[in-house]
Design an enzyme around this catalytic site. Structure first.
Site, PDB file in Angstrom:
ATOM      1  N   CYS A 161       0.796  -1.230   0.000  1.00 32.28           N
ATOM      2  CA  CYS A 161       0.000   0.000   0.000  1.00 32.28           C
ATOM      3  C   CYS A 161       0.828   1.278   0.000  1.00 32.28           C
ATOM      4  CB  CYS A 161      -0.955   0.007   1.201  1.00 32.28           C
ATOM      5  SG  CYS A 161      -0.129   0.212   2.781  1.00 32.28           S
ATOM      6  N   CYS A 181      14.613   1.059  10.840  1.00 29.11           N
ATOM      7  CA  CYS A 181      14.170   1.939  11.917  1.00 29.11           C
ATOM      8  C   CYS A 181      12.732   2.360  11.583  1.00 29.11           C
ATOM      9  CB  CYS A 181      15.113   3.135  11.984  1.00 29.11           C
ATOM     10  SG  CYS A 181      14.942   4.120  13.453  1.00 29.11           S
TER      11      CYS A 181
END
Length: 192
Positions: A161, A181
């Site tokens: 998405c 991260c």
């Protein structure tokens, strides 16, 4: 030193952090100076050019996430989730729900429920954000992020998405040496 002409065109292919880019250097006839154009192709992390489909996604229930409007995303997500995943925001360090979580399970995309990271690949990076050394299959992709001048980074996105997840760096632990991260607000933990 001679100035290159339109006849002098060179290309350089570069593979760095999963992103393939071509750099074209050609002469600009109007300025008589070389002109640089960089084209980047987004590639799913850990995949070859021939396998661009994310893993563990059922084709029959496939949703066209590109057609979802901003208003619909705002309705589906909290304000913080929308800011981070759809507007490429960042949560403050040490404030996210999962930065210090040790619960076994899988971390899924908050927008489309695609499994992104296994808890077994999570490690304490000391940064205040959840950090992983490897995504699940090809469900995560990256692209060059030039949003901060003089600090190019690799942005990490959901391969299904295009939700912004965070960034990947080359200072992680073995076996990959990568540190994904990730913003907690872009994730949903499904405990085992």
């Amino acid at each position: 030193m001679s100035i290159p002409t339109a006849r002098h065109i060179s290309t350089l292919s570069q593979f760095e952090s999963g992103v393939k880019s071509k750099l074209f250097v050609s002469a600009s006839p109007s300025l008589r100076r070389p002109k640089r154009v960089s084209l980047s192709v987004i590639r799913a992390m850990g995949s070859s050019a021939s396998s661009q489909k994310p893993d563990n996604i059922q084709e029959a229930n496939r949703v066209d996430y590109a057609s979802i409007s901003d208003e619909e995303w705002k309705r589906r997500l909290t304000g913080e989730q929308y800011y981070i995943t759809r507007q490429k925001g960042t949560e403050r360090a040490f404030t996210g729900e999962y930065w210090n979580t040790k619960t076994p399970g899988a971390y899924h995309c908050i927008c489309c429920d695609t499994p992104l990271f296994e808890s077994s690949t999570k490690f304490d990076s000391g940064t205040g954000w959840p950090s992983y050394y490897q995504p699940i299959g090809s469900n995560v992709k990256s692209k060059l992020d030039l949003s901060i001048i003089f600090m190019p980074r690799q942005e990490v996105l959901c391969a299904v998405c295009d939700a912004h997840l965070g960034h990947v760096f080359d200072d992680g632990p073995p076996p990959t040496g990568k540190r994904y991260c990730i913003n907690s607000a872009s994730l949903k933990l499904k405990p085992k």
